[in-house]
Motif scaffolding. Structure first.
Motif, PDB file in Angstrom:
ATOM      1  N   LEU A 126       1.000  40.859 101.330  1.00 40.75           N
ATOM      2  CA  LEU A 126       0.182  41.556 100.213  1.00 40.75           C
ATOM      3  C   LEU A 126       0.662  42.554  99.498  1.00 40.75           C
ATOM      4  N   LEU A 127       1.781  43.572 101.071  1.00 39.40           N
ATOM      5  CA  LEU A 127       2.377  44.874 101.108  1.00 39.40           C
ATOM      6  C   LEU A 127       3.093  44.410 100.204  1.00 39.40           C
ATOM      7  N   VAL A 128       4.167  44.077 101.002  1.00 39.95           N
ATOM      8  CA  VAL A 128       5.744  43.861 100.232  1.00 39.95           C
ATOM      9  C   VAL A 128       5.929  43.342  99.428  1.00 39.95           C
ATOM     10  N   PHE A 129       5.157  41.865  98.540  1.00 39.28           N
ATOM     11  CA  PHE A 129       5.237  41.026  97.309  1.00 39.28           C
ATOM     12  C   PHE A 129       4.373  42.108  96.222  1.00 39.28           C
ATOM     13  N   GLY A 130       4.089  42.298  96.530  1.00 41.16           N
ATOM     14  CA  GLY A 130       3.047  43.498  95.610  1.00 41.16           C
ATOM     15  C   GLY A 130       3.257  44.756  94.938  1.00 41.16           C
ATOM     16  N   SER A 131       3.911  45.383  96.244  1.00 42.58           N
ATOM     17  CA  SER A 131       5.238  46.151  95.701  1.00 42.58           C
ATOM     18  C   SER A 131       6.415  45.514  94.890  1.00 42.58           C
ATOM     19  N   LEU A 132       6.954  44.246  95.299  1.00 41.09           N
ATOM     20  CA  LEU A 132       8.011  44.125  94.350  1.00 41.09           C
ATOM     21  C   LEU A 132       7.908  43.792  93.548  1.00 41.09           C
ATOM     22  N   ALA A 133       6.848  43.171  93.145  1.00 38.29           N
ATOM     23  CA  ALA A 133       5.897  43.049  91.394  1.00 38.29           C
ATOM     24  C   ALA A 133       5.601  43.846  90.652  1.00 38.29           C
ATOM     25  N   VAL A 134       4.669  45.083  91.343  1.00 33.30           N
ATOM     26  CA  VAL A 134       4.952  46.177  90.455  1.00 33.30           C
ATOM     27  C   VAL A 134       6.061  47.134  89.973  1.00 33.30           C
ATOM     28  N   LEU A 135       6.906  47.205  90.954  1.00 32.78           N
ATOM     29  CA  LEU A 135       7.799  47.769  90.625  1.00 32.78           C
ATOM     30  C   LEU A 135       8.545  46.387  89.888  1.00 32.78           C
ATOM     31  N   GLU A 136       8.370  45.872  89.379  1.00 39.39           N
ATOM     32  CA  GLU A 136       9.094  44.434  88.470  1.00 39.39           C
ATOM     33  C   GLU A 136       9.139  45.050  87.312  1.00 39.39           C
ATOM     34  N   ILE A 137       7.232  44.913  86.995  1.00 35.07           N
ATOM     35  CA  ILE A 137       6.548  44.806  85.835  1.00 35.07           C
ATOM     36  C   ILE A 137       6.918  46.151  85.209  1.00 35.07           C
ATOM     37  N   GLU A 138       6.961  47.307  86.170  1.00 38.14           N
ATOM     38  CA  GLU A 138       6.442  48.793  85.750  1.00 38.14           C
ATOM     39  C   GLU A 138       7.959  49.432  85.361  1.00 38.14           C
ATOM     40  N   ARG A 139       8.884  49.047  86.096  1.00 37.73           N
ATOM     41  CA  ARG A 139       9.799  50.267  85.227  1.00 37.73           C
ATOM     42  C   ARG A 139      10.735  49.889  84.621  1.00 37.73           C
ATOM     43  N   THR A 140      10.920  48.652  83.941  1.00 37.54           N
ATOM     44  CA  THR A 140      11.145  49.537  82.248  1.00 37.54           C
ATOM     45  C   THR A 140      10.655  49.693  81.241  1.00 37.54           C
ATOM     46  N   SER A 141       8.699  50.112  81.579  1.00 38.28           N
ATOM     47  CA  SER A 141       7.898  50.772  81.346  1.00 38.28           C
ATOM     48  C   SER A 141       8.376  52.113  80.577  1.00 38.28           C
ATOM     49  N   PRO A 142       8.703  52.875  79.471  1.00 39.98           N
ATOM     50  CA  PRO A 142       8.799  54.388  79.694  1.00 39.98           C
ATOM     51  C   PRO A 142       7.714  55.177  79.676  1.00 39.98           C
ATOM     52  N   THR A 143       6.392  54.574  80.244  1.00 40.09           N
ATOM     53  CA  THR A 143       5.325  55.588  80.501  1.00 40.09           C
ATOM     54  C   THR A 143       6.158  55.750  81.820  1.00 40.09           C
ATOM     55  N   ALA A 144       6.470  54.742  82.652  1.00 35.53           N
ATOM     56  CA  ALA A 144       6.537  54.213  84.148  1.00 35.53           C
ATOM     57  C   ALA A 144       6.170  55.268  85.312  1.00 35.53           C
ATOM     58  N   THR A 145       5.880  55.796  86.229  1.00 32.55           N
ATOM     59  CA  THR A 145       5.548  56.234  87.445  1.00 32.55           C
ATOM     60  C   THR A 145       5.898  55.387  88.707  1.00 32.55           C
ATOM     61  N   ILE A 146       6.242  54.276  88.235  1.00 30.09           N
ATOM     62  CA  ILE A 146       6.485  53.650  89.447  1.00 30.09           C
ATOM     63  C   ILE A 146       8.318  53.326  89.948  1.00 30.09           C
ATOM     64  N   LEU A 147       8.447  54.045  89.973  1.00 31.68           N
ATOM     65  CA  LEU A 147      10.873  53.292  90.218  1.00 31.68           C
ATOM     66  C   LEU A 147      10.965  52.898  91.070  1.00 31.68           C
ATOM     67  N   THR A 148      10.814  53.593  91.343  1.00 28.12           N
ATOM     68  CA  THR A 148      11.722  52.994  93.311  1.00 28.12           C
ATOM     69  C   THR A 148      10.856  52.416  93.734  1.00 28.12           C
ATOM     70  N   LEU A 149      11.430  51.351  95.290  1.00 25.07           N
ATOM     71  CA  LEU A 149      10.324  50.462  95.671  1.00 25.07           C
ATOM     72  C   LEU A 149       9.827  51.378  96.732  1.00 25.07           C
ATOM     73  N   GLN A 150      10.244  52.508  97.520  1.00 26.96           N
ATOM     74  CA  GLN A 150       9.858  53.708  98.317  1.00 26.96           C
ATOM     75  C   GLN A 150       7.483  54.357  97.925  1.00 26.96           C
ATOM     76  N   ASP A 151       8.270  54.091  96.002  1.00 26.27           N
ATOM     77  CA  ASP A 151       6.786  54.516  95.049  1.00 26.27           C
ATOM     78  C   ASP A 151       6.126  53.380  95.507  1.00 26.27           C
ATOM     79  N   ALA A 152       6.244  51.851  95.129  1.00 20.78           N
ATOM     80  CA  ALA A 152       6.229  50.949  95.148  1.00 20.78           C
ATOM     81  C   ALA A 152       5.412  50.752  96.198  1.00 20.78           C
ATOM     82  N   LEU A 153       5.574  50.660  97.558  1.00 23.16           N
ATOM     83  CA  LEU A 153       4.839  50.571  98.865  1.00 23.16           C
ATOM     84  C   LEU A 153       4.250  51.572  98.546  1.00 23.16           C
TER      85      LEU A 153
END
Length: 259
Positions: A126-153
């Motif tokens: 859950l930790l790994v896949f949740g991080s990958l999923a939120v990174l894929e979803i959020e990094r294209t948003s103009p107001t995103a705060t989760i931009l790197t894998l470290q942030d997502a983890l």
């Protein structure tokens, strides 16, 4: 006697769990290397669909081999939903969710996997896949705060533990839905771990109580045996005392005095 479905599940356990690891790699490649060559990205996408198709075929095989098919469907609703879900809306996130559910079901059926190992694997997954999923979803948003894998983890860890510092938050609707799923999963896993620890302590206390009860019974039995031996010794002593006082009867010749 094992059924045909149980034999099938035992034979396909290890290959399907290995395929779930291949799916993890295929899912991570486009997220971690979004600008990878197009053939690599297409290969990863086809690998995801292929692994999901294998799990779907496994579900169909288990359904065919089941003696009571309707009961099998009724008892495994998440398996059926995991097979149908990606067909409703072909999103990568839905393929991820469905494959995780199907792989988790097969891991739970592995008798050699203990609860603690399974829980640890679920937490890491859950930790790994949740991080990958939120990174894929959020990094294209103009107001995103989760931009790197470290942030997502970091965000996944704080969300699963229900700490929620608030320094990193999803800004999209799908990201927030994922956050809710991680929160609920974290609470459920915490409950499982707590219940497992409590059950371990209870089993230890019950084992100690059983030992104390057996020792108490042994002492009672030994006391009863000693009491019975004392009674037998007392009876034997009384009988030997009575025999010594009476003695054998005197003969008639010995009773007549000599002239």
């Amino acid at each position: 006697m094992t059924t045909r479905r149980e034999r099938w599940e035992r034979r396909t356990q290890a290959p399907l769990i290995a395929l779930s690891g291949l799916f993890a790699i295929a899912y991570a490649v486009p997220v971690l290397v979004p600008h990878a060559p197009a053939p690599l990205l297409r290969g990863a996408a086809w690998t995801e669909w292929a692994v999901w198709a294998v799990f779907a075929a496994d579900y169909a095989a288990r359904l065919i081999l089941a003696e009571r098919r309707w009961e099998f469907v009724r008892r495994s609703p998440f398996d059926l939903a995991s097979v149908v879900l990606p067909l409703v809306q072909p999103l990568r996130l839905l393929r991820l969710v469905s494959t995780l559910l199907l792989a988790g079901q097969r891991v739970r059926m592995a008798s050699q996997v203990r609860l603690t190992t399974y829980v640890a694997g679920v937490v890491v997954g859950l930790l790994v896949f949740g991080s990958l999923a939120v990174l894929e979803i959020e990094r294209t948003s103009p107001t995103a705060t989760i931009l790197t894998l470290q942030d997502a983890l970091w965000w996944s860890f704080t969300t699963m533990t229900t700490v929620g510092y608030g320094d990193l938050t999803p800004t999209t609707g799908l990201g927030r839905l994922l956050a809710v799923a991680l929160m609920l999963s974290g609470i459920a896993l915490l409950g499982v771990v707590t219940a497992n620890i409590a059950a371990w302590f209870i089993s230890r206390f019950e084992a100690e109580d059983r030992i104390d009860h057996l020792n108490h019974r042994a002492i009672q039995d030994l006391t009863a045996e000693v009491r019975e031996l004392r009674l037998q010794v007392a009876e034997l002593s009384a009988a030997s005392g009575r025999d010594g006082l009476t003695g054998p009867p005197a003969s008639a010749e010995a009773a007549v005095p000599l002239a």
